[in-house]
Design a protein around this motif. Structure first.
Motif, PDB file in Angstrom:
ATOM      1  N   ALA A  31      35.741 -27.095  -2.519  1.00 21.69           N
ATOM      2  CA  ALA A  31      36.982 -27.898  -2.504  1.00 21.69           C
ATOM      3  C   ALA A  31      38.204 -26.965  -1.940  1.00 21.69           C
ATOM      4  N   MET A  32      37.998 -25.725  -2.130  1.00 21.55           N
ATOM      5  CA  MET A  32      39.084 -24.590  -1.454  1.00 21.55           C
ATOM      6  C   MET A  32      38.763 -24.519   0.144  1.00 21.55           C
ATOM      7  N   ARG A  33      37.486 -24.871   0.577  1.00 17.85           N
ATOM      8  CA  ARG A  33      37.267 -24.689   2.077  1.00 17.85           C
ATOM      9  C   ARG A  33      37.955 -25.800   2.645  1.00 17.85           C
ATOM     10  N   GLU A  34      37.776 -27.128   2.109  1.00 18.84           N
ATOM     11  CA  GLU A  34      38.237 -28.279   2.616  1.00 18.84           C
ATOM     12  C   GLU A  34      39.765 -28.270   2.658  1.00 18.84           C
ATOM     13  N   ALA A  35      40.404 -27.743   1.678  1.00 18.83           N
ATOM     14  CA  ALA A  35      41.745 -27.724   1.416  1.00 18.83           C
ATOM     15  C   ALA A  35      42.483 -26.702   2.702  1.00 18.83           C
ATOM     16  N   VAL A  36      41.728 -25.625   2.838  1.00 22.11           N
ATOM     17  CA  VAL A  36      42.129 -24.721   3.854  1.00 22.11           C
ATOM     18  C   VAL A  36      42.276 -25.258   5.074  1.00 22.11           C
ATOM     19  N   LYS A  37      41.160 -25.825   5.440  1.00 19.53           N
ATOM     20  CA  LYS A  37      40.745 -26.488   6.867  1.00 19.53           C
ATOM     21  C   LYS A  37      41.906 -27.409   7.040  1.00 19.53           C
ATOM     22  N   THR A  68      34.668 -31.400  -8.123  1.00 22.30           N
ATOM     23  CA  THR A  68      33.403 -32.013  -8.716  1.00 22.30           C
ATOM     24  C   THR A  68      32.372 -31.436  -8.151  1.00 22.30           C
ATOM     25  N   ASN A  69      32.430 -31.216  -6.764  1.00 21.28           N
ATOM     26  CA  ASN A  69      31.127 -30.537  -6.240  1.00 21.28           C
ATOM     27  C   ASN A  69      31.371 -29.073  -5.892  1.00 21.28           C
ATOM     28  N   GLY A  70      32.312 -28.328  -6.474  1.00 29.74           N
ATOM     29  CA  GLY A  70      32.371 -27.015  -6.662  1.00 29.74           C
ATOM     30  C   GLY A  70      33.603 -26.586  -6.133  1.00 29.74           C
ATOM     31  N   ARG A  71      34.294 -25.441  -6.802  1.00 32.44           N
ATOM     32  CA  ARG A  71      35.580 -25.180  -6.224  1.00 32.44           C
ATOM     33  C   ARG A  71      35.696 -24.371  -5.123  1.00 32.44           C
ATOM     34  N   LEU A  72      34.613 -23.529  -4.612  1.00 37.32           N
ATOM     35  CA  LEU A  72      34.614 -23.002  -3.277  1.00 37.32           C
ATOM     36  C   LEU A  72      34.607 -24.091  -2.237  1.00 37.32           C
ATOM     37  N   SER A 113      39.252  -9.818 -17.056  1.00 37.85           N
ATOM     38  CA  SER A 113      38.071 -10.985 -17.668  1.00 37.85           C
ATOM     39  C   SER A 113      36.792 -11.011 -16.681  1.00 37.85           C
ATOM     40  N   SER A 114      36.825 -10.832 -15.724  1.00 39.62           N
ATOM     41  CA  SER A 114      35.674 -10.896 -14.603  1.00 39.62           C
ATOM     42  C   SER A 114      35.890 -10.150 -13.463  1.00 39.62           C
ATOM     43  N   LEU A 115      34.922  -9.328 -13.136  1.00 38.13           N
ATOM     44  CA  LEU A 115      34.693  -8.555 -11.813  1.00 38.13           C
ATOM     45  C   LEU A 115      34.793  -9.836 -10.479  1.00 38.13           C
ATOM     46  N   LEU A 116      34.888 -11.008 -11.111  1.00 34.75           N
ATOM     47  CA  LEU A 116      34.740 -11.923  -9.780  1.00 34.75           C
ATOM     48  C   LEU A 116      36.344 -12.480  -9.792  1.00 34.75           C
ATOM     49  N   TYR A 117      37.025 -12.105 -10.576  1.00 35.41           N
ATOM     50  CA  TYR A 117      38.459 -12.911 -10.812  1.00 35.41           C
ATOM     51  C   TYR A 117      39.247 -12.551  -9.400  1.00 35.41           C
ATOM     52  N   THR A 118      39.466 -11.211  -9.068  1.00 31.56           N
ATOM     53  CA  THR A 118      40.153 -11.034  -7.859  1.00 31.56           C
ATOM     54  C   THR A 118      39.766 -11.419  -6.549  1.00 31.56           C
ATOM     55  N   PRO A 119      38.328 -11.111  -6.370  1.00 32.68           N
ATOM     56  CA  PRO A 119      37.817 -11.875  -4.997  1.00 32.68           C
ATOM     57  C   PRO A 119      37.752 -13.370  -4.910  1.00 32.68           C
ATOM     58  N   TYR A 120      37.669 -14.039  -6.077  1.00 32.43           N
ATOM     59  CA  TYR A 120      38.011 -15.398  -6.016  1.00 32.43           C
ATOM     60  C   TYR A 120      39.463 -15.885  -5.557  1.00 32.43           C
ATOM     61  N   ASN A 121      40.448 -15.170  -6.377  1.00 29.92           N
ATOM     62  CA  ASN A 121      42.073 -15.291  -5.958  1.00 29.92           C
ATOM     63  C   ASN A 121      42.275 -15.136  -4.580  1.00 29.92           C
ATOM     64  N   LEU A 122      41.448 -14.033  -3.925  1.00 27.56           N
ATOM     65  CA  LEU A 122      41.743 -13.402  -2.286  1.00 27.56           C
ATOM     66  C   LEU A 122      41.132 -14.551  -1.480  1.00 27.56           C
ATOM     67  N   PHE A 123      40.026 -15.399  -1.929  1.00 25.91           N
ATOM     68  CA  PHE A 123      39.199 -15.913  -1.092  1.00 25.91           C
ATOM     69  C   PHE A 123      39.930 -16.917  -0.232  1.00 25.91           C
ATOM     70  N   PRO A 124      40.931 -17.534  -0.566  1.00 26.88           N
ATOM     71  CA  PRO A 124      41.761 -18.532   0.166  1.00 26.88           C
ATOM     72  C   PRO A 124      42.277 -17.857   1.627  1.00 26.88           C
ATOM     73  N   LEU A 125      42.717 -16.474   1.143  1.00 27.05           N
ATOM     74  CA  LEU A 125      43.119 -15.637   2.150  1.00 27.05           C
ATOM     75  C   LEU A 125      42.118 -15.443   3.273  1.00 27.05           C
ATOM     76  N   ARG A 126      40.818 -15.081   2.902  1.00 25.57           N
ATOM     77  CA  ARG A 126      39.690 -15.018   3.743  1.00 25.57           C
ATOM     78  C   ARG A 126      39.360 -16.088   4.682  1.00 25.57           C
ATOM     79  N   LEU A 127      39.405 -17.198   3.874  1.00 22.76           N
ATOM     80  CA  LEU A 127      39.183 -18.601   4.655  1.00 22.76           C
ATOM     81  C   LEU A 127      40.217 -19.019   5.635  1.00 22.76           C
ATOM     82  N   ALA A 128      41.612 -18.408   5.298  1.00 27.44           N
ATOM     83  CA  ALA A 128      42.776 -18.836   6.195  1.00 27.44           C
ATOM     84  C   ALA A 128      42.445 -18.101   7.401  1.00 27.44           C
ATOM     85  N   LYS A 129      41.971 -16.633   7.272  1.00 24.74           N
ATOM     86  CA  LYS A 129      41.886 -16.157   8.531  1.00 24.74           C
ATOM     87  C   LYS A 129      40.721 -16.598   9.270  1.00 24.74           C
ATOM     88  N   HIS A 130      39.560 -17.196   8.639  1.00 26.98           N
ATOM     89  CA  HIS A 130      38.492 -17.783   9.582  1.00 26.98           C
ATOM     90  C   HIS A 130      38.931 -18.950  10.076  1.00 26.98           C
TER      91      HIS A 130
END
Length: 400
Positions: free
Chosen positions: A79-85, A73-77, A102-119
């Motif tokens: 929610a994703m950050r809280e889930a990875v933590k 509800t308050n944004g997918r990113l 479909s969008s140039l943001l599609y792949t970066p969005y799908n890979l973002f959990p991996l970035r958060l996981a590294k962090h």
């Protein structure tokens, strides 16, 4: 195998998957929900595992799947950050992990959990993913895949070209395993129909938005910068082809909208538009995805299933129904090759696609015995190699 018994043993293992528990409050994506349902079924075999997932309807997700929902509800990113933590292990996939049409943001969005996981220092796994081919990937996407998927403990892919792409980027064959689409885990849940159906199943989609723009369709619409294309000519060709099928072969047509809601062009609206143009519209109906189980079960009652969406073809095989695929992306062609059903693929770029589709359906309609036997054989093969998804996850992420 010995490694299947060597689990780490904390009080619980918290696993976040980037699949969806529920995509939208007012819509659904059958392919995504089927993928998540398959992951739930596979991961349920692991003792003391808690599964987390993002959801637009948290209580529904918790009730249906027993998963820990992270409200978007308050944004997918966010929610994703809280889930990875929260998690111990982060899963990306299944589905098409990388494509830039479909969008140039599609792949970066799908890979973002991996970035958060590294962090946050979390282990990662890519589950039954697909990788776009050739011009479906932007020039900068391959090195992003090499960097972030190279950090995964393990990777399973659902088709040979995706496997070859990742190995060509330098990922180790010890890390990357060729499996099948994760929804083949659901095969045991559906018994192939033998009732001699006269139903033609149809799944159509307006894919005019796949033009490689920066922003996804939903955002372009909100900003008022999206211009709808005139699809009336294509719709009339669909209507004429389906009218001809009813007139010459009888039976009924059932439309199956795989995506409903605002995140893309809504398939149910496209189905209704085609029916409104049909002379025999009274012999056509729309099967809405009220529940994933009943939707897939109804697909299994069709004699032939003509589909534009990829998971129309995949779930047809899951239920034992013969598919005719009209892919809008290479992922559809890749699956039909994997299933050794290339002869039932219709290229929508062909100027006579409607005539080719009509003729292909007719060949199956009059004599589907051999093809149906082939589909049932492939169904068993892909269900067997689908088990590699959970086995590779267990070996690379949970073994001591």
């Amino acid at each position: 195998m010995p490694w299947e018994r060597r689990y780490i043993a904390p009080m619980s293992i918290k696993v976040f998957t980037s699949s969806w528990g529920q995509l939208e409050k007012t819509g659904s994506n059958v392919g995504d929900e089927a993928i998540f349902a398959a992951q739930v079924k596979d991961l349920a075999a692991i003792p003391d595992l808690e599964l987390g997932v993002m959801s637009a309807m948290p209580e529904r997700t918790r009730e249906r799947f027993g998963a820990v929902p992270f409200d978007v509800t308050n944004g997918r990113l966010s929610a994703m950050r809280e889930a990875v933590k929260w998690s111990d292990i982060v899963i990306v996939g299944g589905g098409e992990l990388a494509q830039d049409r479909s969008s140039l943001l599609y792949t970066p969005y799908n890979l973002f959990p991996l970035r958060l996981a590294k962090h946050y220092g979390k282990r990662t796994f890519a589950w039954s993913v697909g990788i776009g081919q050739a011009d479906e990937l932007a020039s900068w996407t391959p090195w992003q895949l090499r960097k972030w998927m190279g950090r995964c403990s393990g990777v399973t892919v659902r088709d040979r070209p995706s496997y070859d792409t990742l190995l060509g980027l330098g990922l180790s064959p010890e890390k990357v395993l060729l499996a099948s689409d994760s929804t083949f885990t659901l095969t045991d849940d559906f018994t192939p129909s033998t009732d001699g159906s006269d139903i033609l199943g149809v799944a159509i989609r307006n894919v005019s938005n796949r033009s490689g723009r920066l922003l996804p369709l939903e955002i372009r619409r909100k900003l008022g910068i999206h211009r709808e294309q005139d699809m009336s000519g294509v719709r009339r060709r669909w209507a004429a082809m389906l009218d001809r099928h009813i007139e010459e072969r009888g039976g009924t047509v059932q439309f199956f909208p795989f995506h409903t809601g605002s995140l893309s062009n809504s398939d149910d609206l496209e189905c209704e538009a085609v029916i409104s143009l049909m002379k025999h519209g009274k012999s056509a109906s729309v099967v809405m995805p009220r529940s994933i189980e009943s939707f897939i079960e109804q697909m299994g009652r069709c004699r032939v299933f003509l589909t534009v969406p990829l998971h129309g073809a995949i779930l047809s095989v899951v239920t034992g129904t013969v598919p005719v695929s009209m892919p809008y992306a290479t992922k559809g062609f890749r699956f039909m090759e994997q299933a050794r059903l290339e002869g039932l693929t219709v290229d929508p770029a062909d100027r006579n696609w409607d005539e080719t589709a009509y003729r292909t359906i007719g060949e199956i309609w009059s004599d589907q015995g051999t093809l149906r036997d082939h589909v049932l054989s492939v169904r068993g093969e892909l269900a067997e190699i689908c088990r590699l998804n959970i086995r590779h996850f267990t070996r690379t992420c949970l073994s001591g």
